[in-house]
Design a protein around this motif. Structure first.
Motif, PDB file in Angstrom:
ATOM      1  N   ARG A 143       0.838  -1.210   0.000  1.00 22.41           N
ATOM      2  CA  ARG A 143       0.000   0.000   0.000  1.00 22.41           C
ATOM      3  C   ARG A 143       0.869   1.254   0.000  1.00 22.41           C
ATOM      4  NH1 ARG A 143      -3.122  -3.132   3.511  1.00 22.41           N
ATOM      5  NH2 ARG A 143      -2.160  -2.164   5.347  1.00 22.41           N
ATOM      6  N   SER A 144       1.916   1.227   0.771  1.00 21.37           N
ATOM      7  CA  SER A 144       2.826   2.374   0.812  1.00 21.37           C
ATOM      8  C   SER A 144       3.495   2.593  -0.540  1.00 21.37           C
ATOM      9  CB  SER A 144       3.872   2.146   1.896  1.00 21.37           C
ATOM     10  OG  SER A 144       4.797   3.193   1.910  1.00 21.37           O
ATOM     11  N   LEU A 145       3.927   1.521  -1.176  1.00 22.06           N
ATOM     12  CA  LEU A 145       4.562   1.622  -2.495  1.00 22.06           C
ATOM     13  C   LEU A 145       3.579   2.131  -3.534  1.00 22.06           C
ATOM     14  CD1 LEU A 145       6.986   1.113  -4.346  1.00 22.06           C
ATOM     15  CD2 LEU A 145       6.167  -1.232  -4.611  1.00 22.06           C
ATOM     16  N   GLN A 146       2.342   1.632  -3.496  1.00 23.78           N
ATOM     17  CA  GLN A 146       1.324   2.097  -4.446  1.00 23.78           C
ATOM     18  C   GLN A 146       1.055   3.584  -4.274  1.00 23.78           C
ATOM     19  OE1 GLN A 146      -1.825  -0.648  -3.493  1.00 23.78           O
ATOM     20  NE2 GLN A 146      -1.430  -1.897  -5.310  1.00 23.78           N
ATOM     21  N   SER A 147       0.987   4.024  -3.041  1.00 21.51           N
ATOM     22  CA  SER A 147       0.770   5.442  -2.772  1.00 21.51           C
ATOM     23  C   SER A 147       1.932   6.279  -3.302  1.00 21.51           C
ATOM     24  CB  SER A 147       0.603   5.651  -1.272  1.00 21.51           C
ATOM     25  OG  SER A 147       0.489   7.007  -0.982  1.00 21.51           O
ATOM     26  N   THR A 148       3.143   5.807  -3.087  1.00 20.55           N
ATOM     27  CA  THR A 148       4.325   6.524  -3.576  1.00 20.55           C
ATOM     28  C   THR A 148       4.335   6.606  -5.099  1.00 20.55           C
ATOM     29  OG1 THR A 148       5.574   5.780  -1.656  1.00 20.55           O
ATOM     30  CG2 THR A 148       6.845   6.566  -3.535  1.00 20.55           C
ATOM     31  N   VAL A 149       3.986   5.509  -5.755  1.00 19.90           N
ATOM     32  CA  VAL A 149       3.961   5.489  -7.230  1.00 19.90           C
ATOM     33  C   VAL A 149       2.883   6.431  -7.750  1.00 19.90           C
ATOM     34  CG1 VAL A 149       3.451   4.037  -9.239  1.00 19.90           C
ATOM     35  CG2 VAL A 149       4.985   3.204  -7.454  1.00 19.90           C
ATOM     36  N   LYS A 150       1.709   6.424  -7.120  1.00 20.17           N
ATOM     37  CA  LYS A 150       0.636   7.330  -7.547  1.00 20.17           C
ATOM     38  C   LYS A 150       1.077   8.783  -7.426  1.00 20.17           C
ATOM     39  CE  LYS A 150      -3.345   4.456  -6.401  1.00 20.17           C
ATOM     40  NZ  LYS A 150      -4.495   4.293  -5.490  1.00 20.17           N
ATOM     41  N   MET A 151       1.699   9.116  -6.301  1.00 19.11           N
ATOM     42  CA  MET A 151       2.154  10.493  -6.104  1.00 19.11           C
ATOM     43  C   MET A 151       3.224  10.863  -7.126  1.00 19.11           C
ATOM     44  SD  MET A 151       0.300  11.811  -3.870  1.00 19.11           S
ATOM     45  CE  MET A 151       1.183  13.315  -3.559  1.00 19.11           C
ATOM     46  N   SER A 152       4.090   9.933  -7.449  1.00 28.15           N
ATOM     47  CA  SER A 152       5.134  10.201  -8.440  1.00 28.15           C
ATOM     48  C   SER A 152       4.522  10.443  -9.817  1.00 28.15           C
ATOM     49  CB  SER A 152       6.109   9.023  -8.489  1.00 28.15           C
ATOM     50  OG  SER A 152       7.074   9.235  -9.481  1.00 28.15           O
ATOM     51  N   VAL A 153       3.559   9.604 -10.176  1.00 28.54           N
ATOM     52  CA  VAL A 153       2.893   9.768 -11.478  1.00 28.54           C
ATOM     53  C   VAL A 153       2.143  11.093 -11.536  1.00 28.54           C
ATOM     54  CG1 VAL A 153       1.040   8.848 -12.939  1.00 28.54           C
ATOM     55  CG2 VAL A 153       2.746   7.311 -11.983  1.00 28.54           C
ATOM     56  N   LEU A 154       1.424  11.431 -10.473  1.00 28.61           N
ATOM     57  CA  LEU A 154       0.701  12.701 -10.445  1.00 28.61           C
ATOM     58  C   LEU A 154       1.652  13.888 -10.499  1.00 28.61           C
ATOM     59  CD1 LEU A 154      -2.070  11.937  -7.800  1.00 28.61           C
ATOM     60  CD2 LEU A 154      -2.374  12.294 -10.253  1.00 28.61           C
ATOM     61  N   ASN A 155       2.773  13.778  -9.803  1.00 27.44           N
ATOM     62  CA  ASN A 155       3.760  14.859  -9.805  1.00 27.44           C
ATOM     63  C   ASN A 155       4.346  15.046 -11.202  1.00 27.44           C
ATOM     64  OD1 ASN A 155       5.340  16.870  -8.785  1.00 27.44           O
ATOM     65  ND2 ASN A 155       6.888  15.502  -7.949  1.00 27.44           N
TER      66      ASN A 155
END
Length: 60
Positions: A12-24
């Motif tokens: 879950r933490s990794l998915q959140s990090t990837v989502k934030m990276s993609v959005l950024n």
């Protein structure tokens, strides 16, 4: 805490990090595109209005 819970939490933490990276990255690309578009507006010639100022309507 068992191994499945730990791995699920890390996933879950990794998915959140990837989502934030993609959005950024998407925000950065959109910002760059908008900046480029606004800068290109200064280089365009000013278009005159087809009839504004050419005639005066004085009908009462």
């Amino acid at each position: 805490m068992d191994m499945n819970s730990i791995m699920a939490s890390q996933l879950r933490s990794l998915q959140s990090t990837v989502k934030m990276s993609v959005l950024n990255n998407a925000l950065s690309m959109n910002t760059a595109a908008a900046t480029e578009m606004l800068n290109s507006l200064q280089n365009q010639p000013v278009a005159t209005h087809p009839h504004k100022g050419a005639s005066v309507d004085v009908q009462a």
